[in-house]
Structures are given as structure tokens and as C-alpha cells.
Design an enzyme around this catalytic site. Sequence first.
Site, short mmCIF file in Angstrom:
data_model
loop_
_atom_site.label_atom_id
_atom_site.label_comp_id
_atom_site.label_asym_id
_atom_site.label_seq_id
_atom_site.Cartn_x
_atom_site.Cartn_y
_atom_site.Cartn_z
N TYR A 1 -0.89 3.37 -0.16
CA TYR A 1 -0.46 2.13 0.28
C TYR A 1 -0.23 1.00 -0.43
O TYR A 1 0.26 -0.03 -0.08
CB TYR A 1 -1.15 1.58 1.61
CG TYR A 1 -1.48 2.74 2.61
CD1 TYR A 1 -0.44 3.12 3.67
CD2 TYR A 1 -2.61 3.60 2.92
CE1 TYR A 1 -0.44 4.06 4.46
CE2 TYR A 1 -2.60 4.60 3.66
CZ TYR A 1 -1.53 4.75 4.50
OH TYR A 1 -1.83 5.80 5.49
N ASP B 1 -5.81 11.78 7.08
CA ASP B 1 -5.53 12.09 5.70
C ASP B 1 -6.73 12.49 4.79
O ASP B 1 -7.16 11.89 3.61
CB ASP B 1 -4.70 10.78 5.26
CG ASP B 1 -4.14 11.04 3.92
OD1 ASP B 1 -3.78 12.10 3.55
OD2 ASP B 1 -3.99 9.91 2.92
P1 ADP Z 1 -5.07 7.25 -1.91
O1 ADP Z 1 -4.28 6.46 -0.89
O2 ADP Z 1 -4.00 7.95 -3.01
O3 ADP Z 1 -5.99 8.08 -1.37
P2 ADP Z 1 -6.50 5.01 -2.59
O4 ADP Z 1 -5.44 3.94 -2.16
O5 ADP Z 1 -7.56 5.22 -1.63
O6 ADP Z 1 -5.66 6.42 -2.88
O7 ADP Z 1 -7.21 4.60 -3.81
C1 ADP Z 1 -6.65 4.36 -5.03
C2 ADP Z 1 -7.32 4.51 -6.28
O8 ADP Z 1 -8.52 3.21 -6.16
C3 ADP Z 1 -8.24 5.45 -6.82
O9 ADP Z 1 -8.33 6.08 -7.69
C4 ADP Z 1 -9.77 5.04 -5.85
O10 ADP Z 1 -10.71 5.89 -6.66
C5 ADP Z 1 -9.78 3.94 -6.08
N1 ADP Z 1 -10.77 3.37 -4.87
C6 ADP Z 1 -10.27 3.03 -3.66
N2 ADP Z 1 -11.13 2.72 -2.90
C7 ADP Z 1 -12.24 2.54 -3.68
C8 ADP Z 1 -13.30 1.88 -3.42
N3 ADP Z 1 -13.96 1.50 -2.14
N4 ADP Z 1 -14.16 1.81 -4.43
C9 ADP Z 1 -13.83 1.91 -5.61
N5 ADP Z 1 -12.67 2.63 -6.12
C10 ADP Z 1 -11.70 2.63 -5.00
#
Ligand code: ADP
Length: 303
Positions: free
Chosen positions: A18, A129
Site C-alpha cells: 500500500y 493476505d
Molecule cells: P507488503 O505489503 O508487501 O507485505 P509491508 O507494507 O507489510 O509489505 O512492508 C514493507 C516493508 O516494511 C517490509 O520489508 C517489512 O519488512 C517492513 N515492515 C512492515 N511492517 C513493519 C514493522 N512493524 N516493523 C518493522 N518492519 C516492518
Amino acid sequence: KKVADRYLKREILGEGTYGVVYKAIDTKTGQTVAIKKIRLGKQKEGVNVTALREIKLLKELKDPNIIELIDAFPHKGNLHLVFEFMETDLEAVIRDRNIFLSPGDIKSYLQMTLKGLAVCHKKWVLHRDMKPNNLLIGPNGQLKLADFGLARIFGSPDRRFTHQVFARWYRAPELLFGTKQYGSGVDVWAAACIFAELLLRRPFLQGSSDIDQLGKIFAAFGTPTSSQWPDMIFLPDYVEYQYVPAPPLRSMFPMASDDALDLLSKMFTYDPKSRISVQQALDHRYFTSAPLPTVPNKLPRPA
Ligand code: ADP
């Protein structure tokens, strides 16, 4: 420069489905957080009204196995979601060749996944998801579900803008057949794929297109019969297919225990109405038979 007068922006952590995710310090608590910046785009108005109401619901979903949504606010036309910062995720654990996962470790990771799902399903929130990189792991080894309910709030992510096409590998057959009335069973199927991936140390059903994904499912479990899944023929994208026999599940998971295979087969049931629920899965004897689930702080993690 502070965002919302409270968060000190640090480096970008990655690009998600997103939008961009970056690390920040919460000056109110000193806590390290991850801020997900969501592009609101065209449907701005609609998202603002319904999304913020739904987000309030997510904020109230507090559980050790669900990532905490600390704060949510609009800023410069983007919606910002503030989560607790997590060190790593299950995908990194599964991929790390230096990590040995014992049967108790696998059991523990699956149990934490299902516990998080159970809490959400009790509140009628679906994940939709589920995949290993949405299962974040904290410093004490606790696994926490991330991105809960976002699919419902923001709609199915537009895959053209992301590298994340792999969610297909975790899709339930009813979704691949175009069902519009899916339920909590889609999360159970995805959890089964993750269970299989923990056992195999590679994604189990790696389809290269939606049709190919169904083909991979059929090759693994045999083509579903109408007695196994009576409603199947009424699904929008249902097409007739050639019969494929099911190989023994045991042949695909030679190292798994009988209890593990029994639970796995119940989670991989074709008909979502007959598929085991998350709560039933948690009550399965797999979780009480030896070896017991490893305590979270003893779980192996990437160096
Ligand atoms: P996707 O939507 O593709 O699953 P995310 O938006 O969840 O990806 O996350 C994008 C990146 O940010 C990833 O590399 C993830 O490791 C990092 N990330 C997401 N949430 C967290 C969090 N709460 N703490 C640390 N890293 C995060």
C-alpha cells in the site's frame, strides 16, 4: 522534522503493497515504530470515511500475536498507520539456511499464527493476505500478524505497483474460482500453505499464474470432486478440468509427524464449508502431542 508533532522519521524499511514503510521514533514514548504511509489516491473521500472507522476497530484488536496499531492519522494526503517495530519476519526465518527448525519450532510458529488469526476471526475480521512476510517476529521471539484487515479496508492491492505477486501462492481455491462470498477459510488455507512452507523450507504451491496456481493445487491434492465440494460448480470462474489423482500427502512431506499431516490435510480441505476452523485447528492434538511447541524466546532467529 516531526510528523504529526510526534514521530521522528528514520530510514525507509521497504515498499509495501500500500505504500512506503519507514522506521521512526515515537517521541511520546521513546519507542521505535514502523510507519506505513498509505497513498489515498482517487477514492480519498470514501477511504477517509469508512477506513478510519475500520481502523478504529483494528486499534482495538490487542493481542500478543497481533501487531499493535499504535496510531493512525492523515498527513499530506496520505494515511499514516503507526505500528510497533519488529526485528524480522517468518519469511527471513524460513529462507535462512543457517537456521534449523525443529518439529517443536515449527509447531510454535504455526500455533502463534493460528492464535493471532483466532482473535481476529472472533471479531469477524479476515486477514485475506496471509504470507510469511506478514508474520513479523519481535525481539522475544513472539510472532505477530501484520496487515490485518487492510485488504478489506483498502481493497485488493493493485499488484501492478508492487513486487508482491507471491500472495497468489497462499490463495484458497475458492478465491481462484472467483468467489465473492469468501470467509475465514481463506486464512486457514493460507495458514496451511505457511505450515507446509515451514516443513519444506520453500513455498509449497508456487503457481506462475492464477490458472497455474489451481493446477499446482490439483496436482498436490487431486482434482476436487463435486461430492467433496458441492458448491464448486456454482463459482463464477469455475471451469471443467481433467481428472488428476491425489498423490499420498505423506510422499510430499516425508519428515512430518502423523499428527502434523492430519492437521495439514484438514486445513487443506477443498470445500471452505468443511475446512477446519482456526479454533478447531488450535484444539487439534498436534499441539498437545510431543514435542510441545518451543517457547518463543527459545526460537531460532536470523543472526
Ligand atoms: P507488503 O505489503 O508487501 O507485505 P509491508 O507494507 O507489510 O509489505 O512492508 C514493507 C516493508 O516494511 C517490509 O520489508 C517489512 O519488512 C517492513 N515492515 C512492515 N511492517 C513493519 C514493522 N512493524 N516493523 C518493522 N518492519 C516492518
